[in-house]
Design a protein around this motif. Structure first.
Motif, mmCIF file in Angstrom:
data_model
loop_
_atom_site.group_PDB
_atom_site.id
_atom_site.type_symbol
_atom_site.label_atom_id
_atom_site.label_comp_id
_atom_site.label_asym_id
_atom_site.label_seq_id
_atom_site.Cartn_x
_atom_site.Cartn_y
_atom_site.Cartn_z
ATOM 1 N N MET A 237 33.837 24.854 117.584
ATOM 2 C CA MET A 237 33.463 23.483 117.949
ATOM 3 C C MET A 237 33.597 22.568 116.726
ATOM 4 S SD MET A 237 29.897 22.505 119.724
ATOM 5 C CE MET A 237 29.474 20.852 120.199
ATOM 6 N N PRO A 238 34.426 21.514 116.840
ATOM 7 C CA PRO A 238 34.675 20.656 115.666
ATOM 8 C C PRO A 238 33.395 20.106 115.037
ATOM 9 C CG PRO A 238 36.110 20.033 117.483
ATOM 10 C CD PRO A 238 35.197 21.089 118.010
ATOM 11 N N ARG B 158 31.872 22.475 112.597
ATOM 12 C CA ARG B 158 32.616 22.544 111.330
ATOM 13 C C ARG B 158 32.351 21.290 110.495
ATOM 14 N NH1 ARG B 158 36.757 23.800 114.890
ATOM 15 N NH2 ARG B 158 38.185 22.172 114.165
ATOM 16 N N GLN B 159 32.312 20.164 111.183
ATOM 17 C CA GLN B 159 32.080 18.888 110.488
ATOM 18 C C GLN B 159 30.772 18.926 109.697
ATOM 19 O OE1 GLN B 159 32.249 15.652 113.280
ATOM 20 N NE2 GLN B 159 30.863 14.398 112.109
ATOM 21 N N SER B 160 29.695 19.368 110.356
ATOM 22 C CA SER B 160 28.398 19.429 109.684
ATOM 23 C C SER B 160 28.386 20.512 108.595
ATOM 24 C CB SER B 160 27.291 19.683 110.701
ATOM 25 O OG SER B 160 27.156 18.548 111.530
ATOM 26 N N SER B 161 29.134 21.609 108.815
ATOM 27 C CA SER B 161 29.178 22.679 107.805
ATOM 28 C C SER B 161 29.789 22.170 106.509
ATOM 29 C CB SER B 161 30.042 23.855 108.285
ATOM 30 O OG SER B 161 29.710 24.221 109.581
ATOM 31 N N LEU C 254 38.821 25.665 104.235
ATOM 32 C CA LEU C 254 38.880 24.216 103.990
ATOM 33 C C LEU C 254 40.309 23.718 104.180
ATOM 34 C CD1 LEU C 254 36.505 24.034 100.922
ATOM 35 C CD2 LEU C 254 36.213 22.731 103.021
ATOM 36 N N GLY C 255 41.268 24.494 103.653
ATOM 37 C CA GLY C 255 42.675 24.085 103.756
ATOM 38 C C GLY C 255 43.117 23.929 105.196
ATOM 39 N N THR C 256 42.713 24.882 106.068
ATOM 40 C CA THR C 256 43.193 24.803 107.455
ATOM 41 C C THR C 256 42.509 23.674 108.217
ATOM 42 O OG1 THR C 256 41.566 26.463 108.035
ATOM 43 C CG2 THR C 256 43.805 27.245 107.747
ATOM 44 N N ASN C 257 41.402 23.139 107.681
ATOM 45 C CA ASN C 257 40.709 22.064 108.394
ATOM 46 C C ASN C 257 41.135 20.669 107.957
ATOM 47 O OD1 ASN C 257 38.486 22.888 110.438
ATOM 48 N ND2 ASN C 257 38.453 24.448 108.846
ATOM 49 N N LEU C 258 42.149 20.596 107.106
ATOM 50 C CA LEU C 258 42.644 19.269 106.701
ATOM 51 C C LEU C 258 43.617 18.793 107.767
ATOM 52 C CD1 LEU C 258 43.167 19.901 102.901
ATOM 53 C CD2 LEU C 258 41.309 18.682 104.016
ATOM 54 N N ASN C 259 43.084 18.619 108.947
ATOM 55 C CA ASN C 259 43.936 18.274 110.081
ATOM 56 C C ASN C 259 43.426 16.971 110.672
ATOM 57 O OD1 ASN C 259 45.107 17.991 112.540
ATOM 58 N ND2 ASN C 259 44.311 19.890 113.409
ATOM 59 N N PRO C 260 44.151 15.870 110.425
ATOM 60 C CA PRO C 260 43.635 14.553 110.829
ATOM 61 C C PRO C 260 43.440 14.408 112.335
ATOM 62 C CG PRO C 260 45.446 14.315 109.294
ATOM 63 C CD PRO C 260 45.413 15.757 109.686
ATOM 64 N N PHE D 17 41.334 16.104 114.012
ATOM 65 C CA PHE D 17 39.869 16.055 114.096
ATOM 66 C C PHE D 17 39.390 15.236 112.916
ATOM 67 C CE2 PHE D 17 40.919 20.117 116.161
ATOM 68 C CZ PHE D 17 40.432 19.827 117.423
ATOM 69 N N ILE D 18 39.307 13.949 113.127
ATOM 70 C CA ILE D 18 39.144 13.027 112.016
ATOM 71 C C ILE D 18 37.912 13.328 111.168
ATOM 72 C CG2 ILE D 18 38.119 11.300 113.550
ATOM 73 C CD1 ILE D 18 40.319 10.549 110.670
#
Length: 874
Positions: free
Chosen positions: A672-673, A676-679, A705-711, A713-714
């Protein structure tokens, strides 16, 4: 041979239908068991359709109920009906659509639509042709029944009807429907428009080809005596305004004149539908041009529509003044959605008092709300030009003796606040004191609307010397927070939260008085308003920041909060607003929160752990376990962030004694995005507060962290970028091995042409002083909203990029032009950041050699070249 019921079976089914109308729960349970048994027999459904269509000796409710039970069976397992049963049901439906009873016709219509929606439109090719054929029937009931069914199919399957899958039946249906616009029966005319209306928003091809005929027919029905027809005409025009304004423009003058009449229609449903027209027109670029000449008529109509109707006042219990002791019923409490912590500078209003804040017990959209919303958007289009039409009316309304009229005037004043602010300024020194007096009106509905309207002018109030307006407004609003009426309490609490955001540290001198009031309200409020009170306390903490960290304030505020905290169970959703509130309080109190942090910290860790465990059980055995509500985990992570931010180094012992890093590793990989955002927000805060516990995990955390640099999910990307920047600042040169994991994605984000604004603030592209939102900011630490980091922190991600490039200059050669562009966009970076830029630019130049540098700099746009030369001497 056609199927015939067995007499004994029929009596059994009828008895069941009679029993199922009994109010007795025991009887109901028997009925449910019996239904389960009978559903084992395939021809049970034949009995049900037989009762609905043929058994005219029975009463209508029993027949209709039979059809509704059949509908549920169709919904649940039509695919497994034996073909003879399915065919019998379909035939019976089509043969009896013309039943004398409108209830039975409607039930058969619902049944047909349910069968059609089970993927059966393709499997029932004769359905649409037969329904269209039945429209030609001389018998009114048959025509009306067929139209009722068609309208439901058009509502449920509008896309399918316009597709090649069915060979575009609309090509036949739309011209057919248009013929019935002139039918002698109002009900049929109404069905015909309603059917066509289903296809406007999707711009169905068949409708677009007949658009001029359609509009012509609508005009012909404009003055129809049947309200339902007028309502459908208005609805059609509103939708056409959105998708085919080109076709309406030639007739715009007369359409506007028509809508002015309809907005005053005697039937409130027609008036409401017409009033939507002004809302939609305000969004069109031509609004000003086509509407200016009509404002003189429109404004009084909208203003008049903003009065409470008699029925509103009854529903709102407008005559009940004292109801604070009446407990709330659970359905009054709207579910709250937790707003995740985002590391951003965007100024999002958590409660910007939408037009309906003042009367949300009528959460149904009504003429009052629609008129207010229309006035609000028109004020934003016309600005000061509205005032000549409004001011004479306002004078009359605001001082009127009838409270309903006065109340509507206060609502008008609030609705135009945003759009007409400049023009209103000269009148505010007189109006604001009048509104403050209205806060003490004897009518609760006047007091509550005055709260809302004053909150819309809070920005102006705060800009004046505090003695003049802020102090009297605050004093009176706080009295309303303790009002005897729940609606007034709610409005006052929301308005006070808005005032807090605007006033920020201006409130510091009054903190003692404010806290006494808010704490007193704890003992007074029922459930629903308690949730709003948490928000007001959290916003106060955000607004005054460390000024709250005084022993006397902590003494007042913390005991009631901790008491509520201890009363609530782990699975109680009321924890959400309380956790959010505590998160703001912990950030503001800093070391002052230390005495309370241990139990709060422990409980947050437990909530995260419980939720993760539940999620694991559910993923392994979805049939045995329920999916957890992950909001518990999100809110707990956010409160942990608040603790880390507020307590700084003091959080170290708490982290040392818990498994929070292991839990964080799991949360960072959640599907759930928002989790991850709060983490990532928590990771960034822990990096700043106690890096010693983060450092051993870097090798595991960096790839995530690298895989979550996906704009895409802003907010997730935002927070991941921020966390990387914080880690870089701690790691320095040790960052080198991890650079390849994140650098390309970071550079790409900085240079995406359409990267959303908040994201750019985090990757540091925005010039520090250049964000339009800056005006909302008070002194840096006093953030105006809970999810906002200090101004300087938006450059942390940029430092991250610099540190990475410093660690690995060769890796950035092909993207260097982007880096230069981003650097040049900073108007006034801090000294040390400017130095970083200088070193990198000169280092790169030295590394590639003069010849390559010359070639490289020739590719740069002239403006960029000039800026780099002027600022960095390259």
């Amino acid at each position: 041979m056609e199927w015939q019921p067995d007499e004994q079976g029929l009596q059994q089914v009828l008895q069941l239908l009679k029993d199922s109308q009994s109010p007795n729960t025991a009887t109901q349970r028997v009925v449910q068991d019996k239904l389960k048994q009978l559903n084992q027999f395939p021809d049970f459904n034949n009995y049900l359709i037989f009762v609905l269509t043929r058994l005219k000796s029975e009463d209508e409710p029993t027949r209709s109920l039979s059809g509704l039970i059949l509908k549920n069976n169709v919904k649940a397992h039509f695919q497994s009906f034996p073909p003879p049963v399915a065919d019998f049901i379909k035939r019976e439906c089509l043969n009896h659509l013309g039943d004398n009873s409108s209830l039975i016709r409607a039930t058969i219509g619902i049944l047909i639509t349910t069968i059609a929606s089970k993927g059966e439109l393709q499997m029932w090719p004769e359905l649409l042709p037969q329904l269209c054929n039945l429209l030609n029937s001389e018998d009114y009931n048959t025509c009306e029944g067929a139209f009722g069914a068609l309208q439901k199919i058009c509502e449920d399957s509008s896309e399918l009807l316009d597709s090649d899958a069915l060979n575009r039946p609309l090509n036949v249906m739309i011209p057919k429907f248009l013929q019935f616009f002139k039918h002698c029966s109002p009900k049929i005319r109404s069905h015909a428009i309603a059917c066509v209306n289903q296809f406007i928003m999707d711009r169905a091809q068949a409708l677009m080809e007949n658009i001029d005929t359609f509009i012509e027919h609508l005009f012909a029905l404009a003055a129809d005596e049947e309200p339902e027809v007028r309502r459908n005409v208005c609805r059609a025009l509103v939708m056409l305004l959105e998708v085919r304004i080109d076709r309406l423009l030639p007739h715009m003058h007369s359409i506007i004149q028509y809508m002015l009449q309809r907005t005053q229609d005697g039937d409130e449903n027609v008036a409401l539908e017409a009033c939507e027209f002004w809302l939609t027109l305000a969004e069109q670029p031509v609004c000003k041009e086509v509407l200016t000449a009509h404002l003189v008529q429109l404004i009084p109509i909208l203003v008049h529509g903003m009065r409470y109707s008699e029925i509103d006042i009854i529903l709102l219990k407008g005559d009940v003044e004292e109801d604070e002791a009446v407990p709330d019923s659970e359905q009054d409490i709207k579910p709250r959605f937790h707003k995740s912590r985002t590391v951003t500078l965007a100024h999002e209003e958590p409660h910007d008092g939408d037009e309906d804040d003042d009367d949300d017990a009528l959460s149904d959209w009504n003429l009052r709300k629609c008129s207010a919303a229309a006035l609000d958007v028109l004020a934003n289009v016309f600005r000061e030009e509205l005032l000549p039409h409004l001011l004479p009316l306002l004078k009359e309304l605001l001082f009127h003796l009838e409270w309903v009229v006065k109340e509507s005037g206060i609502l008008v004043l609030g609705a135009i606040a945003e759009g007409c602010m400049q023009g209103m300024v000269p009148y505010l020194p007189e109006l604001v004191p009048h509104l403050i007096r209205c806060l003490a009106d004897r009518k609760a509905l006047v007091r509550s609307i005055a709260c809302w309207t004053l909150s819309r002018y809070a920005h102006w109030v705060v800009a004046q010397p505090p003695e003049l307006y802020l102090k009297p407004l605050m004093t009176e609003l706080l009295q309303r927070v303790l009002d005897g009426n729940k609606r007034v309490q709610e409005a006052a609490c929301s308005a006070f939260a808005t005032l807090e955001e605007e006033a920020c540290t201006e409130l510091v001198p009054y903190l003692s008085f404010i806290l006494d009031t808010l704490v007193f309200a704890f003992g007074k409020y029922q459930h629903k308003n308690l949730l709003i009170l948490y928000d007001a306390i959290g916003t106060l903490a955000d607004s005054v920041g460390h000024h709250l960290n005084q022993p006397e304030y902590i003494q007042k505020l913390m005991p009631p909060l901790i008491q509520k905290w201890n009363e609530l169970k782990d699975e109680d959703k009321d924890l959400f607003p309380l956790l959010e509130c505590l998160s703001s309080v912990a950030t503001a109190l800093q070391s002052g929160f230390l005495p309370y942090c241990e139990p709060v910290y422990q409980r947050c860790v437990t909530l995260v752990q419980k939720t993760l465990a539940q999620a694991m059980m559910y993923n392994q055995h979805p049939e045995q376990y329920e999916a957890p509500d992950k909001d518990f985990m999100i809110v707990a992570l956010d409160l942990l962030s608040g603790l880390a931010e507020g307590l700084g180094g003091h959080v170290e012992q708490l982290v040392a004694r818990s498994n929070v890093m292991t839990l964080l590793f799991q949360c960072m990989q959640d599907t759930m995005p928002e989790v991850r955002q709060s983490s990532f927000a928590l990771l960034g805060d822990l990096t700043k507060a106690c890096f010693v516990h983060v450092k051993p995990c870097i090798a595991e955390f960096m790839p995530i962290l690298g895989t979550n640099l996906n704009p895409e999910f802003i907010s997730v990307c935002n927070n991941a970028t921020w966390a990387i920047g914080e880690i870089c600042m701690q790691m320095g040169a040790e960052m080198q091995p991890y650079v390849p994991l994140v650098l390309n994605n970071l550079v790409e984000i900085i240079n995406r042409p359409n990267t959303p604004k908040t994201l750019l603030e985090n990757t540091g592209e925005q010039p520090v002083g250049g964000t339009p939102q800056i005006s909302h900011f008070c002194p840096p630490r006093c953030t105006s909203l809970r999810n906002i980091r200090d101004n300087e922190e938006k450059d942390s991600a940029f430092r991250g990029v610099c540190l990475m490039i410093g660690a690995n200059p060769g890796g950035v050669a092909q993207d260097f032009i982007f880096f230069c562009d981003a650097v040049a966009s900073w108007l006034s970076p801090k000294e040390d950041l400017r130095e970083m830029f200088y070193k990198i630019l000169h280092g790169f130049r030295a590394q590639v050699g003069e010849e390559n540098w010359r070639r490289f700099s020739e590719q740069l746009p002239p403006l960029l070249k000039e800026r780099l030369a002027a600022f960095y001497g390259v």
